[in-house]
Design a protein around this motif. Structure first.
Motif, short mmCIF file in Angstrom:
data_model
loop_
_atom_site.label_atom_id
_atom_site.label_comp_id
_atom_site.label_asym_id
_atom_site.label_seq_id
_atom_site.Cartn_x
_atom_site.Cartn_y
_atom_site.Cartn_z
N PHE A 96 -1.85 7.88 -17.40
CA PHE A 96 -2.41 6.74 -15.97
C PHE A 96 -1.73 7.23 -14.85
CE2 PHE A 96 1.16 4.58 -17.67
CZ PHE A 96 2.06 4.16 -16.15
N SER A 97 -2.67 6.80 -13.83
CA SER A 97 -2.19 7.61 -12.43
C SER A 97 -1.83 6.24 -11.75
CB SER A 97 -3.45 7.80 -12.01
OG SER A 97 -4.01 9.08 -12.58
N VAL A 98 -0.95 6.41 -10.52
CA VAL A 98 -0.63 5.42 -9.51
C VAL A 98 -0.52 6.57 -8.25
CG1 VAL A 98 0.77 4.26 -11.13
CG2 VAL A 98 1.85 6.21 -9.97
N GLY A 99 -0.47 5.59 -7.18
CA GLY A 99 -0.42 6.36 -5.84
C GLY A 99 -1.31 5.73 -4.83
N ALA A 100 -1.00 6.28 -3.66
CA ALA A 100 -1.82 5.76 -2.46
C ALA A 100 -1.66 6.89 -1.21
CB ALA A 100 -1.23 4.39 -1.89
N SER A 101 -2.42 6.57 -0.15
CA SER A 101 -2.13 7.21 1.02
C SER A 101 -2.42 8.74 0.76
CB SER A 101 -0.77 7.24 1.59
OG SER A 101 -0.69 5.82 1.98
N GLY A 102 -3.20 9.29 -0.22
CA GLY A 102 -3.38 10.60 -0.41
C GLY A 102 -2.34 11.26 -1.30
N GLU A 103 -1.38 10.55 -1.78
CA GLU A 103 -0.33 10.81 -2.71
C GLU A 103 -0.46 10.41 -3.94
OE1 GLU A 103 3.35 10.30 -0.88
OE2 GLU A 103 2.77 11.72 1.04
N TYR A 104 -0.53 11.06 -5.00
CA TYR A 104 -0.80 10.55 -6.36
C TYR A 104 -0.06 11.16 -7.53
CZ TYR A 104 -5.01 8.81 -3.91
OH TYR A 104 -5.70 8.23 -3.05
N SER A 119 -5.78 16.00 -3.01
CA SER A 119 -4.74 16.55 -2.82
C SER A 119 -3.94 16.60 -4.39
CB SER A 119 -3.78 15.76 -2.15
OG SER A 119 -3.53 14.42 -2.68
N GLN A 120 -3.35 17.60 -4.39
CA GLN A 120 -2.54 17.93 -5.82
C GLN A 120 -1.66 16.94 -6.44
OE1 GLN A 120 0.45 21.28 -5.90
NE2 GLN A 120 -0.49 21.77 -7.91
N TYR A 167 0.85 -1.25 0.04
CA TYR A 167 -0.04 0.11 -0.07
C TYR A 167 0.70 1.06 -0.05
CZ TYR A 167 -3.02 3.60 1.86
OH TYR A 167 -3.72 4.84 2.06
N ARG A 168 1.80 1.40 0.74
CA ARG A 168 2.73 2.59 0.69
C ARG A 168 3.87 2.54 -0.30
NH1 ARG A 168 1.51 6.47 4.07
NH2 ARG A 168 3.56 6.97 4.14
N SER A 169 4.18 1.55 -0.75
CA SER A 169 5.28 1.65 -1.90
C SER A 169 4.92 1.35 -3.26
CB SER A 169 6.17 0.77 -1.33
OG SER A 169 5.96 -0.58 -1.37
N SER A 170 3.98 0.72 -3.43
CA SER A 170 3.50 0.31 -4.89
C SER A 170 3.65 1.35 -5.90
CB SER A 170 1.96 -0.22 -4.76
OG SER A 170 0.95 0.57 -4.56
N GLY A 171 3.15 2.59 -5.60
CA GLY A 171 3.22 3.76 -6.45
C GLY A 171 4.65 4.11 -6.79
N ARG A 172 5.33 4.11 -5.69
CA ARG A 172 6.89 4.36 -6.07
C ARG A 172 7.54 3.33 -7.09
NH1 ARG A 172 6.32 6.13 -0.77
NH2 ARG A 172 7.21 4.01 0.04
N ILE A 173 7.19 2.06 -6.55
CA ILE A 173 7.56 1.14 -7.32
C ILE A 173 7.32 1.20 -8.92
CG2 ILE A 173 7.68 -1.48 -7.83
CD1 ILE A 173 7.29 -1.60 -4.88
N LEU A 174 6.33 1.44 -9.15
CA LEU A 174 5.74 1.37 -10.70
C LEU A 174 6.27 2.84 -11.45
CD1 LEU A 174 2.05 0.46 -10.50
CD2 LEU A 174 3.75 -0.69 -11.51
N LEU A 175 6.67 3.87 -10.41
CA LEU A 175 7.25 5.03 -11.22
C LEU A 175 8.74 4.39 -11.56
CD1 LEU A 175 6.43 7.89 -8.61
CD2 LEU A 175 5.74 7.60 -10.98
N LYS A 176 9.39 3.68 -10.61
CA LYS A 176 10.83 3.06 -11.13
C LYS A 176 10.52 1.98 -12.16
CE LYS A 176 12.84 3.60 -6.54
NZ LYS A 176 13.87 4.68 -6.88
N TRP A 177 9.24 1.60 -12.21
CA TRP A 177 9.30 0.54 -13.21
C TRP A 177 9.20 1.21 -14.63
CZ3 TRP A 177 6.18 -4.56 -12.16
CH2 TRP A 177 6.24 -5.25 -13.49
N TYR A 178 8.58 2.37 -14.75
CA TYR A 178 8.55 2.88 -15.93
C TYR A 178 9.75 3.90 -16.31
CZ TYR A 178 4.21 1.02 -17.33
OH TYR A 178 3.04 -0.08 -17.52
N ASN A 179 10.59 4.05 -15.28
CA ASN A 179 11.71 5.10 -15.15
C ASN A 179 11.13 6.47 -15.43
OD1 ASN A 179 14.48 5.91 -15.08
ND2 ASN A 179 14.59 5.68 -17.30
N ALA A 180 10.03 6.72 -14.73
CA ALA A 180 9.46 8.08 -14.69
C ALA A 180 10.02 9.11 -14.21
CB ALA A 180 7.85 8.18 -14.35
#
Length: 265
Positions: free
Chosen positions: A78-86, A63-64, A34-47
């Motif tokens: 597309f969107s990724v994120g969790a815990s109010g951070e997207y 939230s922004q 839940y806490r890290s899935s968004g960050r992992i996908l950002l790295k997956w796509y080298n975003a």
């Protein structure tokens, strides 16, 4: 997500104490995802971060979100994120294909997904299902590295097909059970509220669909539910498992609802 089913299975195999331990471990893993899935996908796509979304997010009280870009000729947003951070990811192909107002229209869809609470589940499912599918690519490259044959040898692709036959059904089942097609109707409906350009959206979706028909590309099917529409194309026998992962409503149905001004749930 899987804590209770796994704990029940462990209970019948090893008893209550083992089930309690399994439950705690699963809860810990679930929280970590839940806490890290968004960050992992950002790295997956080298975003890489390029800025933050302006104005339209304020209309729905979220939230922004931050905007990231990644290298891909395929026009994807597309969107990724969790815990109010997207984070909203925009491919270089999308930035080249669409003008400012068109990008804003597609970004409004992603704001709709965030507002409707779709993004956390989309992100977690993409991480799990995408990782399972990635095993088939690992098998493909290992078969090449160990020298399975000469150039154009079909064996590596056959090996990947076999591995896909093992990992695709459970990955696709995860997507089908947890991702509802109706979420796309709801996100489409937010475009009118945020931009007043709901009639522009069908044209943009058609352009993406036409691009994929003309330029089919290999995309991890475990991630496709995050995209604006189904980007998978079956080109030959080795792509047959792609049909399992389509979680989007038919494009014609979405277009008709937008053009007819129907109510969205």
């Amino acid at each position: 997500m899987f804590s209770i089913p796994i704990s029940v299975v462990v209970f019948f195999i090893s008893g209550i104490f083992a089930a309690e331990i399994a439950l705690l471990v699963c809860l810990y893993i679930s929280y970590g995802l839940y806490r890290s899935s968004g960050r992992i996908l950002l790295k997956w796509y080298n975003a890489r971060k390029v800025g933050s979304l302006k104005d339209i997010y304020k209309k729905v009280g979220i939230s922004q979100p931050y905007i990231y870009t990644f290298n891909s000729a395929t026009p994807l947003i597309f969107s990724v994120g969790a815990s109010g951070e997207y984070e909203i990811l925009v491919s270089t192909g999308a930035m080249e294909m669409f003008n400012v107002s068109e990008l804003e229209t597609l970004l409004a869809r992603e704001v709709g997904h965030i507002k409707n609470g779709d993004v956390y589940l989309n992100t977690t499912v993409a991480l799990i299902a995408g990782s399972m599918i990635a095993l088939s690519n690992v098998a493909f490259w290992i078969s090449l590295l160990i020298g399975s044959g000469k150039e154009n040898d079909p064996l590596p692709r056959v090996i990947r097909l076999i591995v896909m036959g093992i990992v695709a059904p459970p990955a696709a089942l995860l997507v089908k059970l947890l991702i509802s097609p109706s979420r796309e109707y709801a996100a489409d409906g937010m475009v009118e509220k945020l931009t007043g350009r709901s009639r522009m959206l069908p044209e943009l979706l058609e352009r993406i669909d036409n691009y994929m028909n003309l330029h089919p590309r290999q995309i991890n099917p475990g991630h496709v539910h995050m995209f604006p529409l189904n980007t998978l194309r079956i080109r030959d026998l080795y792509d047959t498992h792609f049909s399992l992962f389509d979680s989007h409503p038919h494009l014609e149905s979405r277009t008709n609802r937008l053009l007819e001004g129907m109510e969205y749930d």
